[in-house]
Design a protein around this motif. Structure first.
Motif, PDB file in Angstrom:
ATOM      1  N   ILE A  60       0.850  -1.182   0.000  1.00  0.00           N
ATOM      2  CA  ILE A  60       0.000   0.000   0.000  1.00  0.00           C
ATOM      3  C   ILE A  60       0.892   1.239   0.000  1.00  0.00           C
ATOM      4  CG2 ILE A  60      -1.753   1.330   1.253  1.00  0.00           C
ATOM      5  CD1 ILE A  60      -2.714  -1.303   2.478  1.00  0.00           C
ATOM      6  N   TYR A  61       0.610   2.176  -0.924  1.00  0.00           N
ATOM      7  CA  TYR A  61       1.365   3.428  -1.007  1.00  0.00           C
ATOM      8  C   TYR A  61       0.409   4.614  -0.909  1.00  0.00           C
ATOM      9  CZ  TYR A  61       5.156   0.545  -2.975  1.00  0.00           C
ATOM     10  OH  TYR A  61       6.130  -0.410  -3.174  1.00  0.00           O
ATOM     11  N   THR A  62       0.713   5.548  -0.011  1.00  0.00           N
ATOM     12  CA  THR A  62       0.013   6.829   0.008  1.00  0.00           C
ATOM     13  C   THR A  62       0.875   7.829  -0.749  1.00  0.00           C
ATOM     14  OG1 THR A  62      -1.114   6.403   2.104  1.00  0.00           O
ATOM     15  CG2 THR A  62      -0.864   8.706   1.454  1.00  0.00           C
ATOM     16  N   LEU A  63       0.326   8.387  -1.831  1.00  0.00           N
ATOM     17  CA  LEU A  63       1.111   9.223  -2.736  1.00  0.00           C
ATOM     18  C   LEU A  63       0.585  10.647  -2.738  1.00  0.00           C
ATOM     19  CD1 LEU A  63       1.356   6.685  -5.699  1.00  0.00           C
ATOM     20  CD2 LEU A  63       3.060   7.129  -3.918  1.00  0.00           C
ATOM     21  N   THR A  64       1.371  11.556  -2.191  1.00  0.00           N
ATOM     22  CA  THR A  64       1.010  12.974  -2.161  1.00  0.00           C
ATOM     23  C   THR A  64       2.178  13.788  -2.670  1.00  0.00           C
ATOM     24  OG1 THR A  64       1.778  13.200   0.128  1.00  0.00           O
ATOM     25  CG2 THR A  64      -0.533  12.661  -0.209  1.00  0.00           C
ATOM     26  N   GLY A  65       1.878  14.808  -3.451  1.00  0.00           N
ATOM     27  CA  GLY A  65       2.942  15.600  -4.045  1.00  0.00           C
ATOM     28  C   GLY A  65       3.161  16.955  -3.408  1.00  0.00           C
ATOM     29  N   THR A  66       2.218  17.403  -2.590  1.00  0.00           N
ATOM     30  CA  THR A  66       2.350  18.723  -1.968  1.00  0.00           C
ATOM     31  C   THR A  66       1.994  18.642  -0.498  1.00  0.00           C
ATOM     32  OG1 THR A  66       0.028  19.368  -2.316  1.00  0.00           O
ATOM     33  CG2 THR A  66       1.572  19.827  -4.115  1.00  0.00           C
ATOM     34  N   SER A  67       2.429  19.642   0.261  1.00  0.00           N
ATOM     35  CA  SER A  67       1.962  19.753   1.634  1.00  0.00           C
ATOM     36  C   SER A  67       0.464  20.032   1.609  1.00  0.00           C
ATOM     37  CB  SER A  67       2.689  20.898   2.356  1.00  0.00           C
ATOM     38  OG  SER A  67       4.075  20.643   2.412  1.00  0.00           O
ATOM     39  N   PRO A  68      -0.289  19.513   2.575  1.00  0.00           N
ATOM     40  CA  PRO A  68      -1.746  19.721   2.564  1.00  0.00           C
ATOM     41  C   PRO A  68      -2.102  21.199   2.688  1.00  0.00           C
ATOM     42  CG  PRO A  68      -1.040  18.795   4.651  1.00  0.00           C
ATOM     43  CD  PRO A  68       0.141  18.736   3.748  1.00  0.00           C
ATOM     44  N   MET A  69      -3.133  21.611   1.966  1.00  0.00           N
ATOM     45  CA  MET A  69      -3.591  22.997   2.033  1.00  0.00           C
ATOM     46  C   MET A  69      -5.080  23.054   1.780  1.00  0.00           C
ATOM     47  SD  MET A  69      -2.086  24.529  -1.600  1.00  0.00           S
ATOM     48  CE  MET A  69      -0.432  23.869  -1.385  1.00  0.00           C
ATOM     49  N   ASP A  70      -5.732  24.068   2.356  1.00  0.00           N
ATOM     50  CA  ASP A  70      -7.147  24.254   2.051  1.00  0.00           C
ATOM     51  C   ASP A  70      -7.271  25.067   0.763  1.00  0.00           C
ATOM     52  OD1 ASP A  70      -6.867  27.027   2.679  1.00  0.00           O
ATOM     53  OD2 ASP A  70      -7.413  26.673   4.760  1.00  0.00           O
ATOM     54  N   TYR A  71      -8.504  25.216   0.282  1.00  0.00           N
ATOM     55  CA  TYR A  71      -8.681  25.871  -1.010  1.00  0.00           C
ATOM     56  C   TYR A  71      -8.539  27.395  -0.936  1.00  0.00           C
ATOM     57  CZ  TYR A  71      -9.525  21.825  -3.911  1.00  0.00           C
ATOM     58  OH  TYR A  71      -9.354  20.672  -4.634  1.00  0.00           O
ATOM     59  N   TYR A  72      -8.559  27.960   0.253  1.00  0.00           N
ATOM     60  CA  TYR A  72      -8.202  29.369   0.380  1.00  0.00           C
ATOM     61  C   TYR A  72      -6.722  29.544   0.018  1.00  0.00           C
ATOM     62  CZ  TYR A  72     -12.627  29.975   2.886  1.00  0.00           C
ATOM     63  OH  TYR A  72     -13.962  30.001   3.225  1.00  0.00           O
ATOM     64  N   ARG A  73      -5.891  28.628   0.522  1.00  0.00           N
ATOM     65  CA  ARG A  73      -4.472  28.656   0.197  1.00  0.00           C
ATOM     66  C   ARG A  73      -4.254  28.325  -1.273  1.00  0.00           C
ATOM     67  NH1 ARG A  73       0.159  31.046   0.306  1.00  0.00           N
ATOM     68  NH2 ARG A  73       1.895  29.656  -0.149  1.00  0.00           N
ATOM     69  N   VAL A  74      -5.017  27.370  -1.807  1.00  0.00           N
ATOM     70  CA  VAL A  74      -4.924  27.036  -3.229  1.00  0.00           C
ATOM     71  C   VAL A  74      -5.174  28.274  -4.081  1.00  0.00           C
ATOM     72  CG1 VAL A  74      -6.030  25.769  -5.118  1.00  0.00           C
ATOM     73  CG2 VAL A  74      -5.535  24.603  -2.966  1.00  0.00           C
ATOM     74  N   ALA A  75      -6.200  29.059  -3.711  1.00  0.00           N
ATOM     75  CA  ALA A  75      -6.519  30.266  -4.477  1.00  0.00           C
ATOM     76  C   ALA A  75      -5.373  31.274  -4.411  1.00  0.00           C
ATOM     77  CB  ALA A  75      -7.803  30.890  -3.946  1.00  0.00           C
ATOM     78  N   THR A  76      -4.724  31.367  -3.262  1.00  0.00           N
ATOM     79  CA  THR A  76      -3.577  32.275  -3.123  1.00  0.00           C
ATOM     80  C   THR A  76      -2.424  31.819  -4.011  1.00  0.00           C
ATOM     81  OG1 THR A  76      -4.178  32.819  -0.835  1.00  0.00           O
ATOM     82  CG2 THR A  76      -1.894  33.223  -1.498  1.00  0.00           C
ATOM     83  N   VAL A  77      -2.152  30.521  -4.005  1.00  0.00           N
ATOM     84  CA  VAL A  77      -1.080  29.971  -4.843  1.00  0.00           C
ATOM     85  C   VAL A  77      -1.393  30.220  -6.316  1.00  0.00           C
ATOM     86  CG1 VAL A  77       0.033  27.830  -5.593  1.00  0.00           C
ATOM     87  CG2 VAL A  77      -0.385  28.231  -3.163  1.00  0.00           C
ATOM     88  N   ALA A  78      -2.651  30.002  -6.709  1.00  0.00           N
ATOM     89  CA  ALA A  78      -3.052  30.234  -8.103  1.00  0.00           C
ATOM     90  C   ALA A  78      -2.912  31.699  -8.475  1.00  0.00           C
ATOM     91  CB  ALA A  78      -4.491  29.767  -8.311  1.00  0.00           C
ATOM     92  N   SER A  79      -3.291  32.598  -7.574  1.00  0.00           N
ATOM     93  CA  SER A  79      -3.186  34.044  -7.836  1.00  0.00           C
ATOM     94  C   SER A  79      -1.745  34.443  -8.100  1.00  0.00           C
ATOM     95  CB  SER A  79      -3.731  34.831  -6.640  1.00  0.00           C
ATOM     96  OG  SER A  79      -5.087  34.541  -6.401  1.00  0.00           O
TER      97      SER A  79
END
Length: 300
Positions: A191-210
């Protein structure tokens, strides 16, 4: 070794085909399709490599699995009847003496028993076939698909996630790792848990996208009812919209599972960041003001 790939033209399947064909000439690859004549124009495959297969046609399983050693299993988004279709598939795989099934699951599937992924994992464990579970974070490519119109036309991220935090993964990197496991993993359950980024909420996602796209992107955090209504107005089915709500709002990821270094170890390099992904796809996510910005004031 003979390897069968389901979902060969999808977000993960398409790059998986490329990585498999690039990495090895020693093995034989086969790709499934409901309508083989169509898939020939989408992937670089010879006629004999394409096998007719339909999750909803249990009579297609036997011929598709003939002489197959390893199977990449990707559940179609609309398929929720695990007992009706997945169990017969696993029975057929057992009879065909498939030695390993690599199943694309979701992060923390074992903690979310309401998901089809949990039920499929459980069925695989009980099947007696060796398995690899790839418990993946959310695909970054979702921003180029289901979420893209809201970003390009309204400068918003419109998903009903509340303040839940998610880890994201580039589907290309997921495909790269999957190809290596299909080719080289031992025939033992893992079993592998595969994540590429540190966890973030979508408020942070919007900031990163901006920051990456060079213009303000906001997260509107719609309530589930408004989200379902707007999706249906765009032609999506009620069931599709409902499943989206469940995945965003109720998919719980324990803190211990929110970020793992497994993907970095398997890639032998740092995985792609969400910021790098947005920068890489700036042109596809550029503003297209053909629709007036929404004036939603919806709150939870």
């Amino acid at each position: 070794m003979n390897i069968l790939v389901t979902g060969a033209t999808g977000t993960v399947g398409e790059p998986l085909v490329r990585f498999l064909q690039r990495a090895s000439s020693e093995h034989r690859f086969f790709f499934t399709a409901r309508r083989p004549a169509i898939i020939r124009h989408k992937i670089d495959a010879k006629t004999w490599q394409i096998r007719q297969f339909d999750f909803e046609d249990i009579y297609s399983f036997k011929s598709a699995l003939k002489e197959i050693d390893r199977l990449f299993l990707l559940r179609p988004p609309n398929l929720t009847d695990v007992k009706g279709y997945i169990l017969p598939l696993l029975k057929a795989a057992k009879e065909a003496e498939v030695k390993l099934i690599v199943f694309l699951s979701i992060q923390s599937a074992d903690k979310n028993k309401w998901t089809p992924h949990y039920k499929i994992e459980k069925a695989l464990k009980e099947s007696g076939i060796n398995y690899i579970f790839l418990r993946s974070g959310f695909f970054m490519q979702n921003f180029l698909q289901e979420i893209r119109e809201d970003i390009t036309k309204r400068d918003e991220v419109f998903v009903p996630a509340g303040s839940n935090r998610f880890s994201f993964i580039d589907a290309e990197e997921l495909a790269e790792v999957t190809a290596d496991l299909l080719l080289n993993a031992p025939e033992a359950s893992q079993i592998y848990t595969l994540t590429g980024t540190s966890p973030m909420d979508y408020y942070r996602v919007a900031t990163v996208a901006s920051e990456a796209l060079g213009r303000p992107i906001r997260y509107t955090n719609p309530n589930p009812f408004w989200f379902i209504f707007r999706k249906m107005m765009r032609g999506r089915s009620l069931m599709f919209a409902f499943i989206q709500v469940v995945l965003y709002r109720f998919n719980r990821v324990p803190p211990a599972d929110q970020y793992r270094h497994t993907l970095q170890r398997l890639l032998n390099r740092p995985p792609k960041s969400l910021s790098a992904f947005f920068i890489e796809h700036q042109e596809e996510l550029s503003a297209q003001k053909t629709i007036a910005p929404t004036t939603d004031k919806t709150r939870d």
